[in-house]
Design an enzyme around this catalytic site. Structure first.
Site, short mmCIF file in Angstrom:
data_model
loop_
_atom_site.label_atom_id
_atom_site.label_comp_id
_atom_site.label_asym_id
_atom_site.label_seq_id
_atom_site.Cartn_x
_atom_site.Cartn_y
_atom_site.Cartn_z
N HIS A 102 0.83 -1.21 0.00
CA HIS A 102 0.00 0.00 0.00
C HIS A 102 0.87 1.26 0.00
O HIS A 102 0.58 2.23 -0.68
CB HIS A 102 -0.94 -0.01 1.21
CG HIS A 102 -1.93 -1.15 1.17
ND1 HIS A 102 -3.25 -0.98 0.84
CD2 HIS A 102 -1.77 -2.48 1.38
CE1 HIS A 102 -3.87 -2.15 0.85
NE2 HIS A 102 -2.99 -3.07 1.18
N ASP B 134 -6.20 5.39 1.59
CA ASP B 134 -6.14 4.00 1.18
C ASP B 134 -7.53 3.35 1.10
O ASP B 134 -8.42 3.62 1.92
CB ASP B 134 -5.28 3.21 2.17
CG ASP B 134 -5.01 1.80 1.69
OD1 ASP B 134 -4.12 1.64 0.84
OD2 ASP B 134 -5.71 0.87 2.14
C1 G50 Z 1 -5.73 -8.73 0.57
C2 G50 Z 1 -6.65 -9.72 0.86
C3 G50 Z 1 -7.89 -9.75 0.21
C4 G50 Z 1 -8.22 -8.78 -0.70
C5 G50 Z 1 -7.26 -7.75 -0.99
C6 G50 Z 1 -6.04 -7.75 -0.34
C7 G50 Z 1 -7.66 -6.71 -1.97
C8 G50 Z 1 -6.80 -5.55 -2.34
C9 G50 Z 1 -7.61 -4.33 -2.53
O1 G50 Z 1 -5.13 -6.81 -0.58
O2 G50 Z 1 -8.73 -6.80 -2.46
C10 G50 Z 1 -8.48 -3.98 -1.36
C11 G50 Z 1 -7.96 -3.91 -0.07
C12 G50 Z 1 -8.77 -3.53 0.99
C13 G50 Z 1 -10.13 -3.26 0.77
C14 G50 Z 1 -10.63 -3.34 -0.51
C15 G50 Z 1 -9.80 -3.73 -1.57
O3 G50 Z 1 -10.92 -2.90 1.79
O4 G50 Z 1 -6.34 -10.64 1.72
O5 G50 Z 1 -9.41 -8.79 -1.31
#
Ligand code: G50
Length: 475
Positions: A28, A125
């Site tokens: 991130h 974020d």
């Molecule tokens: C990690 C995970 C599951 C997941 C993701 C991860 C993402 C990335 C983008 O990074 O989808 C994202 C992060 C946080 C959020 C929404 C989207 O609240 O283990 O899905």
């Protein structure tokens, strides 16, 4: 383009003041700080808000390097309220930090209000949407989400309210064998982030709370570009699956490795080794900053690499958080295997400057977890990939890798840690990827697209201008 803070300092004016609020983990933080460098380049005034202490050492070092390269960026540390990890929905230290930040986010209000000159926007974020929106609403401050994954993953995130059950998890009946989202290739059920199928998991909770709130967001930034994800970006731009009040999406990528990221502690030894290798002969292997494979799987990977017959540069990770890495490479990989490896490869167990490695002429292929930053970096250097998605969004990203021609992935290997993939199979696939002329040509085309997007007057610059123009109007 070389973005160095010192050179740009003189050009900076104080028209648009943006606060940036990244979340935990290098995945991130890295794109956020690259975004920050580009915003400085486009004459924005910035305040960077960071959490102290960070989860990993890599994060705090990265922030320090950024701040010394960009002295014109103001820095504010945000102190979190005490958070009891035993109440967390996850036992992963990075995800516990996500939750801790979410539960402290209301304290951002006085901090943001006190910044001078008055802020034009907050860019924050993706993991913080529903906790940040009440704050920006009360301050009448435009809010922009930085979605740190692919546009394909964002399409899925935006579509989530249509397929969630009341418990927050995905409704199996609505999901079927594959999820058909208008405008993009169907997402097979097996590619859906596993946590989303578990009610009350952190991600099920975040997706169900946050995705409906996208209508309250002024804009979404994604580190991607049309040459890599034409389908998803077209669908998002033409709003094929969006309600009318859905925010505009800015494909601000490729956000590529920059000068300030140079790590001089270990780079010389790696460069020296790479300099001794033939062009395109080395396979670079890394599963990202926060994925530790099991000891057994690490050893199978090592055997596979030896069996592939190619030379390799391999970054081994034994613990999720770098602060906890306490054993040497030899202990993790095993003495016997280490003897075999010595002739063929270089194995390291610390943070590396991946941008520099991928740009080295000796690198011919990249085995990785399909974390989005790795995909963008591979695209930038046109290095073909063998993807091995481990968690979360990574299979959805792997589908982008395959579709764009940048690389291949082996669907039968499954998510990380579920099955032990044996060395013979790994070696075979590594060889197939390294020997593939087709992939090499296709990855070269992706590189051309990435370079075109990044040219002066290219789509990336156009996106930054549109974004900043919108922020100025909203002031
Ligand atoms: C990690 C995970 C599951 C997941 C993701 C991860 C993402 C990335 C983008 O990074 O989808 C994202 C992060 C946080 C959020 C929404 C989207 O609240 O283990 O899905």
């Amino acid at each position: 383009m070389s973005l160095s803070g010192r050179v740009l300092h003189a050009e900076t004016t104080t028209t648009t003041h943006i606060a940036l609020f990244p979340s935990a983990g290098m995945g991130h933080l890295t794109p956020f700080l690259r975004l920050a460098a580009f915003l400085v380049h486009h004459h924005c005034q910035l305040t960077l808000i960071t959490i102290n202490p960070s989860v990993s050492l890599a994060e705090s070092r990265f922030v320090s390097r950024f701040l010394s390269a960009f002295p014109q960026v103001a820095h504010v540390q945000f102190d979190l309220l005490p958070f009891d990890p035993s109440t967390a929905k996850s036992n992963d230290p990075f995800f516990i930090q996500f939750e801790a930040i979410r539960s402290s986010a209301h304290l951002l209000s006085p901090l943001l209000a006190s910044l001078s000159p008055r802020l034009s926007a907050l860019v924050y974020d993706v993991s913080l949407i529903s906790s940040v929106i009440p704050v920006t609403e009360s301050l009448h401050l435009p809010n922009y989400v930085f979605f740190t994954s692919s546009a394909r993953m964002f399409s899925f995130f935006a579509y989530f309210p249509a397929i969630a059950s009341s418990s927050g998890a995905l409704d199996s009946a609505l999901l079927g064998d594959a999820l058909k989202i208008p405008g993009i290739a169907p997402i097979p059920r097996s590619s859906i982030p596993p946590w989303l199928l578990i009610p009350n998991s952190l991600f099920a909770h975040m997706f169900s709370e946050d995705s409906p709130k996208l209508t309250k967001v002024n804009g979404v930034l994604i580190n991607t570009f049309k040459g890599l994800e034409p389908e998803a970006l077209d669908a998002l731009h033409s709003r094929k699956h969006n309600e009318p009040e859905f925010p505009p999406v800015f494909g601000v990528g490729p956000l590529v490795p920059l000068e300030f990221e140079k790590e001089d502690q270990y780079s010389p030894a790696i460069s020296k080794w790479l300099d001794e290798q033939l062009d395109g002969s080395v396979v670079y292997v890394s599963f990202g900053s926060r994925t530790a494979l099991s000891r057994d799987q690490i050893r199978e990977v090592g055997e596979g690499l030896v069996k592939s017959g190619f030379r390799f540069l391999w970054v081994v990770k034994d613990k999720k958080v770098d602060k906890e890495e306490d054993e040497g490479v030899e202990e993790v990989v095993g003495k016997e295997l280490m003897e075999l490896i010595k002739e063929k490869g270089l194995v390291v167990k610390h943070w590396v400057d991946q941008g520099e490695i991928l740009g080295h002429r000796a690198i011919g292929g990249f085995v990785n977890h399909c974390g989005w930053n790795s995909v963008i970096e591979a695209a930038w250097h046109g290095v073909k990939m063998l993807g091995w998605p481990q968690h979360g969004d990574q299979k959805i990203n792997a589908e982008v890798v395959e579709e764009s021609g940048l690389g291949m992935w082996v669907k039968s290997w499954g998510w990380g840690g579920v099955e032990l993939v044996n060395g013979d199979e790994i070696g075979e696939k590594v060889r197939e990827m390294m020997e593939s002329q087709t992939l090499e040509v296709k990855a070269g085309r992706v590189r051309e697209e990435a370079r075109k997007a990044a040219e002066i007057g290219g789509i990336r610059e156009k996106m930054f201008k549109e974004l900043i123009g919108k922020m100025e109007q909203e002031k």
